[in-house]
Design a protein around this motif. Structure first.
Motif, PDB file in Angstrom:
ATOM      1  N   ASN A 217       0.833  -1.200   0.000  1.00  0.00           N
ATOM      2  CA  ASN A 217       0.000   0.000   0.000  1.00  0.00           C
ATOM      3  C   ASN A 217       0.870   1.254   0.000  1.00  0.00           C
ATOM      4  N   GLN A 221      -3.124   6.086   6.056  1.00  0.00           N
ATOM      5  CA  GLN A 221      -4.328   6.593   6.705  1.00  0.00           C
ATOM      6  C   GLN A 221      -4.184   8.075   7.038  1.00  0.00           C
ATOM      7  N   ASP A 222      -2.942   8.540   7.139  1.00  0.00           N
ATOM      8  CA  ASP A 222      -2.680   9.948   7.404  1.00  0.00           C
ATOM      9  C   ASP A 222      -2.792  10.813   6.150  1.00  0.00           C
ATOM     10  N   GLU A 313       1.162   3.012   6.602  1.00  0.00           N
ATOM     11  CA  GLU A 313       0.086   2.028   6.678  1.00  0.00           C
ATOM     12  C   GLU A 313      -1.281   2.716   6.732  1.00  0.00           C
ATOM     13  N   ASN A 314      -2.296   1.965   6.297  1.00  0.00           N
ATOM     14  CA  ASN A 314      -3.685   2.410   6.373  1.00  0.00           C
ATOM     15  C   ASN A 314      -4.453   1.384   7.193  1.00  0.00           C
ATOM     16  N   TYR A 315      -4.755   1.725   8.428  1.00  0.00           N
ATOM     17  CA  TYR A 315      -5.338   0.763   9.361  1.00  0.00           C
ATOM     18  C   TYR A 315      -6.811   0.480   9.074  1.00  0.00           C
ATOM     19  N   THR A 316      -7.440   1.289   8.216  1.00  0.00           N
ATOM     20  CA  THR A 316      -8.807   0.969   7.815  1.00  0.00           C
ATOM     21  C   THR A 316      -8.837  -0.238   6.872  1.00  0.00           C
ATOM     22  N   ARG A 317      -7.662  -0.614   6.375  1.00  0.00           N
ATOM     23  CA  ARG A 317      -7.569  -1.750   5.457  1.00  0.00           C
ATOM     24  C   ARG A 317      -6.854  -2.945   6.072  1.00  0.00           C
ATOM     25  N   GLN A 320      -9.976  -5.739   9.208  1.00  0.00           N
ATOM     26  CA  GLN A 320     -11.281  -5.080   9.200  1.00  0.00           C
ATOM     27  C   GLN A 320     -12.323  -5.916   8.474  1.00  0.00           C
ATOM     28  N   ILE A 328     -16.322   5.839   4.893  1.00  0.00           N
ATOM     29  CA  ILE A 328     -15.016   5.184   4.739  1.00  0.00           C
ATOM     30  C   ILE A 328     -15.223   3.720   4.383  1.00  0.00           C
ATOM     31  N   TYR A 330     -13.946   0.093   4.519  1.00  0.00           N
ATOM     32  CA  TYR A 330     -13.050  -0.718   5.326  1.00  0.00           C
ATOM     33  C   TYR A 330     -12.845  -2.077   4.654  1.00  0.00           C
TER      34      TYR A 330
END
Length: 457
Positions: A217, A221-222, A313-317, A320, A328, A330
């Motif tokens: 990725n 997420q930021d 990193e993108n923690y929504t992905r 989840q 959003i 997920y």
């Protein structure tokens, strides 16, 4: 000005007229050749196939041919076997396993890894491993039924493993390369434990485990989009360090020079030398804060190991359930993977593995002396396959090695007017065609596992 990087590649031939005590060439076009063979399309095809199994949860179905961890394992095994046929049987495919129970495995469950072994030609017990975990999960770590695509966590790492096998199986190496798709990571790092135990049982001298986990990725997420950086995490002091070794290290230094940390530096130098607009951010920590990966069981077994992970990193992905909530989306779906970026991470892995496998083993018995003198004496034991040795030093606060001197085919070098108190020192072994081992810091703190016998006089 920085000196020549630690590793700049492989020359295809050594000129016969080169003086015996001159350093070997440092520019190696074959590493660029290898990097150029990594295919984003092949990586996409692998992840698409893995996502198609619905879930790869460790506790999911093992009998279906279409859904669950069993179907995924059999597909990876078949893929390795096909690659082996393409290279004339150069890969031995094994499926080490063990049965576990634990907090996240309430009933006895077989955890099986799928591993392809490319035996080295002259030093087959010296082993370089690339690993990624095959299993996936959703929000509830015990939910083995819901769809858990696991495209990035860790379909990306598994795809890098398979692509590394496809590319590197076309070449021959003195050392052994191991390509490992692990299971059971999300339930407690069980797949790493299985492979580390297999390595011990088979007498492998593991020089490095490159554990790739969440490497595809680029949109954090930021909100940051970063296509040029990958993080490499490495432990500072060895997990197996004894109290006596710790006491010596606390006084004399070495907390920043474990073999794992010098493997990370090795990867950073290779990225700078051979990859375009792609860099390693070395993170001086075993893993992300309060999180873990399959490199940890290798470290606990005494093997050098690093974790390779995307820069943002993108923690929504990750971990989840598939859903849309508050606008959003997920879930770890394939549209969250940047395949050009994943190809760059894979290139870093393959050139690292090739360079390590073509180099001699790291020197053993590295020691320094020079208290109350203006000079530093560095000594080491020779290793088979080394044409010579390079002595390195850096400021004690510098993150990477800064200076070096060619020592030739010797086991000692005196650094005149370089005071032992002010620098960190190390030694790398170099082959006749210019491949160098990672730098080895003096003493137990920096020694690589699996000492090779000293070269016969």
């Amino acid at each position: 000005m920085r000196p020549l990087p630690l590793l700049l590649g492989l020359a295809l031939a050594v000129p016969a007229a080169r003086a015996a005590d001159a350093p070997p060439p440092t520019e190696h076009p074959v590493l660029r050749e290898i990097a150029g063979q990594v295919s984003p399309d092949a990586l996409h095809a692998t992840i698409a196939k893995l996502v198609g199994f619905g879930t790869r949860h460790t506790l999911s179905d093992t009998t279906s041919n279409r859904r669950g961890i069993g179907a995924a394992r059999r597909w990876v095994q078949a893929r390795f076997e096909a690659l082996s046929r393409d290279c004339g049987g150069c890969l031995e495919v094994v499926t080490p396993s063990d049965t576990f129970t634990g907090k996240r495995i309430p009933q006895p469950t077989e955890v099986m890894d799928v591993v392809a072994i490319q035996r080295g030609s002259t030093d087959p017990d010296r082993v370089i491993v690339i690993s990624g975990h095959l299993d996936s999960r959703v929000s509830d770590v015990m939910d083995a039924r819901s769809d858990a695509p696991g495209a990035n966590d860790d379909g990306s790492g598994t795809a890098a493993v398979i692509e590394a096998a496809r590319v590197l199986s076309k070449y021959k190496f003195p050392a052994t390369l191991v390509y490992a798709a692990l299971s059971g990571e999300e339930q407690g790092l069980y797949g790493g434990k299985v492979l580390a135990a297999y390595a011990k049982a088979h007498g492998w001298r593991v020089e490095a485990d490159l554990n790739n986990d969440i490497v595809g990725n680029t949109r954090g997420q930021d909100g940051v989009i970063d296509t040029t950086t990958v993080r490499v995490f490495s432990e500072g002091t060895k997990a197996t360090e004894t109290a006596q070794q710790a006491a010596y290290r606390r006084y004399h230094g070495g907390e920043n020079d474990s073999p794992s940390r010098n493997v990370a530096r090795y990867m950073a130098e290779l990225a700078d030398a051979y990859l375009t607009h792609f860099h390693v951010r070395t993170v001086y920590r075993t893993d992300r804060y309060a999180r873990g990966g399959d490199q940890v069981p290798f470290l606990e077994a005494g093997y050098p190991a690093v974790r390779v992970t995307e820069g943002h990193e993108n923690y929504t992905r990750q971990h989840q359930d598939l859903r849309t909530e508050g606008g959003i989306r997920y879930g770890d779906t394939i549209d969250g993977v940047d395949f050009d970026y994943l190809a760059q991470v894979t290139r870093l892995n393959v050139i690292t593995m090739a360079s390590l496998a073509w180099a001699p083993a790291p020197p053993q018995g590295v020691a320094i002396d020079g208290a109350v003198t203006p000079d530093t004496t560095v000594t080491w034991r020779k290793v088979p396959g080394a044409a010579g040795y390079r002595v390195w030093w850096r400021d004690t606060a510098a993150p990477r090695w800064q200076y070096h001197r060619w020592a030739g085919d010797s086991d000692k070098l005196v650094l005149k007017d370089i005071v032992i108190d002010d620098w960190n020192f190390g030694v790398s072994a170099v082959s006749a065609d210019g491949f160098a081992s990672p730098v080895v810091f003096p003493g137990d703190a920096g020694s690589f596992v699996g000492a090779v016998p000293a070269e016969a006089p």
